[in-house]
Write an enzyme that holds these catalytic residues in place. Structure first.
Site, PDB file in Angstrom:
ATOM      1  N   GLU A 167       0.838  -1.208   0.000  1.00  0.00           N
ATOM      2  CA  GLU A 167       0.000   0.000   0.000  1.00  0.00           C
ATOM      3  C   GLU A 167       0.868   1.250   0.000  1.00  0.00           C
ATOM      4  O   GLU A 167       1.869   1.318   0.720  1.00  0.00           O
ATOM      5  CB  GLU A 167      -0.859  -0.020   1.274  1.00  0.00           C
ATOM      6  CG  GLU A 167      -1.706   1.231   1.465  1.00  0.00           C
ATOM      7  CD  GLU A 167      -2.626   1.134   2.689  1.00  0.00           C
ATOM      8  OE1 GLU A 167      -2.477   0.195   3.497  1.00  0.00           O
ATOM      9  OE2 GLU A 167      -3.489   2.015   2.814  1.00  0.00           O
ATOM     10  N   GLU A 197     -12.485   2.512   4.878  1.00  0.00           N
ATOM     11  CA  GLU A 197     -11.436   2.791   5.868  1.00  0.00           C
ATOM     12  C   GLU A 197     -11.495   4.286   6.180  1.00  0.00           C
ATOM     13  O   GLU A 197     -10.562   5.028   5.891  1.00  0.00           O
ATOM     14  CB  GLU A 197     -10.070   2.384   5.305  1.00  0.00           C
ATOM     15  CG  GLU A 197      -8.989   2.237   6.373  1.00  0.00           C
ATOM     16  CD  GLU A 197      -7.611   2.010   5.782  1.00  0.00           C
ATOM     17  OE1 GLU A 197      -7.291   2.567   4.718  1.00  0.00           O
ATOM     18  OE2 GLU A 197      -6.829   1.272   6.396  1.00  0.00           O
TER      19      GLU A 197
HETATM   20  O1  LIG Z   1      -2.340   3.478   8.471  1.00  0.00           O
HETATM   21  C1  LIG Z   1      -3.122   3.732   7.540  1.00  0.00           C
HETATM   22  O2  LIG Z   1      -3.521   4.880   7.308  1.00  0.00           O
HETATM   23  C2  LIG Z   1      -3.569   2.669   6.676  1.00  0.00           C
HETATM   24  O3  LIG Z   1      -4.232   2.932   5.715  1.00  0.00           O
HETATM   25  C3  LIG Z   1      -3.188   1.266   7.043  1.00  0.00           C
HETATM   26  O4  LIG Z   1      -3.686   0.291   6.220  1.00  0.00           O
END
Ligand SMILES: O=C(O)C(=O)CO
Length: 278
Positions: A155, A256
């Site tokens: 990521e 998220e």
């Molecule tokens: O720490 C964060 O902001 C994330 O997106 C972790 O997956």
């Protein structure tokens, strides 16, 4: 299209955190979700007591929720740490100790996506040595993921909020994906496309989607500014998800984002339909 017929899952490390960990799966289910994801739930324990793993497994299965994404141990999230695998010494040792534990836990729940956060640059450490360590540890992670039939996610975070993290653009994350695949020979490293982080970086999101949808195995969203629910900021998230779908992405989209002042259960009003998001 847009928000319709997407496979949304709830990130239980940022939403429903007003509840104890073991109560979050049921709360997500009550909000209509059948799929959830987690950062490593024990930031102080890369190898937790078996009873803690069992209790979380039971909470997830009793709620009828499917775990679709799990972060390996990454230190304290969302800060000050941004991962552990590139940190010399104790932190990357904790990452390695966590690998088989996290993979076994994921396998026991049918979870096939494991996210490995890179970590911050360390004052006084040689960046090239950190990158060398990272590649070795990512290859170990790719092998563990392969052992359970999972993908290893890489990521890109965002530079304003993660100024010491070197993986803060889509092209840089893709370079790491390619390097891990070349070094492991397993071809199971993939891009985690987090549209919030990439937008914070000022990246051209449609161009990123067009260039990298094929290498993407998980997507996460939050609006920008604020990292809140869709509609609380100015990102055209419905259009972007539609573009991803047209580019061939059919996987989960992790929610998220930070809940609003009325709490997590009240932060799904933007969804086009009330129940059964999977
Ligand atoms: O720490 C964060 O902001 C994330 O997106 C972790 O997956």
């Amino acid at each position: 299209m847009g928000f319709d017929n997407q496979r949304f899952d709830v990130n239980l490390s940022i939403l429903f955190t007003e509840l104890p960990l073991l109560e979050r799966p049921a709360a997500a289910a009550a909000a209509g979700f059948t799929a959830v994801e987690l950062w490593w739930p024990w930031p102080d324990a890369p190898v937790p007591a078996p009873a803690d793993l069992d209790a979380l497994r039971t909470a997830l299965t009793d709620a009828g929720t499917q775990l679709v994404g799990l972060n390996f141990y990454a230190g304290q999230l969302p800060g000050p740490d941004r991962g552990a695998l590139s940190l010399p010494g104790e932190e990357s040792a904790k990452f390695r100790a966590n690998l088989s534990v996290a993979a076994d836990f994921a396998q026991s729940l049918g979870c096939t996506a494991l996210n490995a956060l890179y970590g911050n640059r360390v004052d006084g450490a040689d960046p090239a040595a950190q990158d060398e360590l990272a590649l070795k540890n990512l290859v170990l992670a790719a092998r563990e993921a392969d052992r359970i039939g999972a993908v290893l996610l890489i990521e890109a975070l965002n530079a304003p909020e993660s100024p010491k993290c070197p993986i803060v653009s889509a092209p840089r994350a893709i370079e790491v994906v390619d390097a891990v695949n070349a070094a492991s020979g397993l071809d199971n490293a993939r891009f985690l496309m987090d549209l919030y982080h990439l937008s914070m970086n000022g990246e051209d999101l449609p161009a990123v989607i067009d260039a990298h949808a094929a290498q993407t195995a998980h997507v996460q969203i939050a609006d920008n500014p604020g990292r809140g629910a869709p509609g609380t900021g100015s990102l055209p998230l419905a259009d972007l998800l539609e573009r991803l779908r047209k580019a061939g992405y059919e996987g989960h989209v992790g929610l998220e984002y930070k809940p609003g002042p009325d709490g997590s259960a009240a932060s799904f009003d933007w969804l086009p339909r009330p129940a059964s998001h999977s």
